[in-house]
Design an enzyme around this catalytic site. Sequence first.
Site, PDB file in Angstrom:
ATOM      1  CB  CYS A  19      -4.093   2.624   9.262  1.00 17.97           C
ATOM      2  SG  CYS A  19      -5.147   1.947   8.012  1.00 17.97           S
ATOM      3  N   GLY A  61     -13.946  -2.884  -0.121  1.00 18.77           N
ATOM      4  CA  GLY A  61     -14.674  -2.129  -1.133  1.00 18.77           C
ATOM      5  C   GLY A  61     -14.148  -0.728  -1.374  1.00 18.77           C
ATOM      6  CG  ASN A  90      -0.315  -0.347   2.497  1.00 16.58           C
ATOM      7  OD1 ASN A  90       0.364  -1.363   2.612  1.00 16.58           O
ATOM      8  ND2 ASN A  90      -0.504   0.479   3.495  1.00 16.58           N
TER       9      ASN A  90
HETATM   10  N1  PLP Z   1      -4.509  -4.122   3.614  1.00 13.19           N
HETATM   11  C1  PLP Z   1      -3.990  -3.145   2.856  1.00 13.19           C
HETATM   12  C2  PLP Z   1      -2.842  -3.466   1.966  1.00 13.19           C
HETATM   13  C3  PLP Z   1      -4.518  -1.862   2.896  1.00 13.19           C
HETATM   14  O1  PLP Z   1      -3.987  -0.889   2.154  1.00 13.19           O
HETATM   15  C4  PLP Z   1      -5.618  -1.606   3.758  1.00 13.19           C
HETATM   16  C5  PLP Z   1      -6.210  -0.247   3.869  1.00 13.19           C
HETATM   17  O2  PLP Z   1      -5.559   0.739   3.983  1.00 13.19           O
HETATM   18  C6  PLP Z   1      -6.126  -2.653   4.536  1.00 13.19           C
HETATM   19  C7  PLP Z   1      -5.551  -3.899   4.428  1.00 13.19           C
HETATM   20  C8  PLP Z   1      -7.249  -2.445   5.514  1.00 13.19           C
HETATM   21  O3  PLP Z   1      -8.449  -2.207   4.862  1.00 13.19           O
HETATM   22  P1  PLP Z   1      -9.722  -1.718   5.694  1.00 13.19           P
HETATM   23  O4  PLP Z   1      -9.575  -0.251   5.855  1.00 13.19           O
HETATM   24  O5  PLP Z   1     -10.884  -2.079   4.841  1.00 13.19           O
HETATM   25  O6  PLP Z   1      -9.739  -2.451   6.969  1.00 13.19           O
END
Ligand code: PLP
Length: 376
Positions: A322, A197, A148
């Site tokens: 996050c 989503g 990410n």
């Molecule tokens: N995994 C990856 C690689 C992500 O980029 C993200 C979101 O930023 C997530 C998991 C977590 O997704 P969610 O926000 O739907 O919990």
Amino acid sequence: MIYLDHNATTPVAPEVFEAMAPYLTDEWGNPSSSYRFGAKLRAALEKAREQTAELIGSYAGEILFTSCATESNNAAIHAALKARPERRHVVTSAVEHSSVFNYCMELETEGYRVTYLPVDREGLLKTSDLEASLSDDTAVVSVMWANNETGVLFPVEKIGEICKARGVLFHCDAVQVAGKLVMDVRKMPLDYLSLTGHKFNAPKGVGALYVHRKAPFSPYLYGGHQERGRRGGTENVALIAGMGRAAELARGKVVAYEAQVRPMRDQLEGSILKGIPRTELNGHNALRLANTSNITFHGIESEALLLLLDEEGICASSGSACLADSDEPSHVIRAMKPEVKSGRQMIRFSLGPELTLEDIGRALDALRDAAAALRG
Ligand code: PLP
């Protein structure tokens, strides 16, 4: 606004909103009810299951709806560990999203042994390291498809083959790949795969977990018989219908995606690296998502640069949304470049197909000005 943060989240497509609207207004029944007012909503869930399955090439019955990818990731690892209670070893990578990384750290406190596979300076993982880490005690390997923060791609097909040959369950966090690369799980030795989503134009708060029909599964959320007993809790029909429609749209657009975003990303990245002194790319140049560019601006604090960009209506980030409140370099950058000790000096740009080259030009002007102002 010029939005350069599509790896954090994406806008809800109008078609998605339209697909959701009936379930937020007239069709508010409970899909588990036996009378028609509720029961007919089961058809909406099954349609969304088909649409989501088609995005990744699975069977509809292999899709389980969840509340987000954090839940999908936790649920997959949990299911694998439950299926192999005698095995106490988990393999992941040093650059996973916090929803896998922090779960693995928690597992360590519960007595599991976790191997965090290293990456090289370009963010690449060596499959020989994976092979060397596996033992008869390994229950599950959980690695992401695309990072990410850097967009760097892992060789998930090869990883799946290694796991299969060694009888180890394999989970893949494919959150950043949905809508960006063609996915076909039938051609890949995978047991579990996570999606969310909001990275492909559906709303936040809905995700999916692919569970291969032969993979073991036990619920993460115990409750009613929803999702064929695999996840308790009344389904959020509107969000699920929205994600189904978004999956259908993403599947229709995925082939054109790269040709749309790559020229803009390359223009942005090339101009920064050439035109702004002391900048450095983080992540492999080629083995990377076409929309992502992570760049260090040496001597400039990310937070200060992001603030100046924000004043010009430009949205970017310094890494995972996050963990945006931290001023430390992310665990991803540190795993790639251990000499990076303190202070965040990198910006992640993640583009989407609705941008134009004109937007990129404006963003570049703002960046040049901001970098010059901050360097005095
Ligand atoms: N995994 C990856 C690689 C992500 O980029 C993200 C979101 O930023 C997530 C998991 C977590 O997704 P969610 O926000 O739907 O919990």
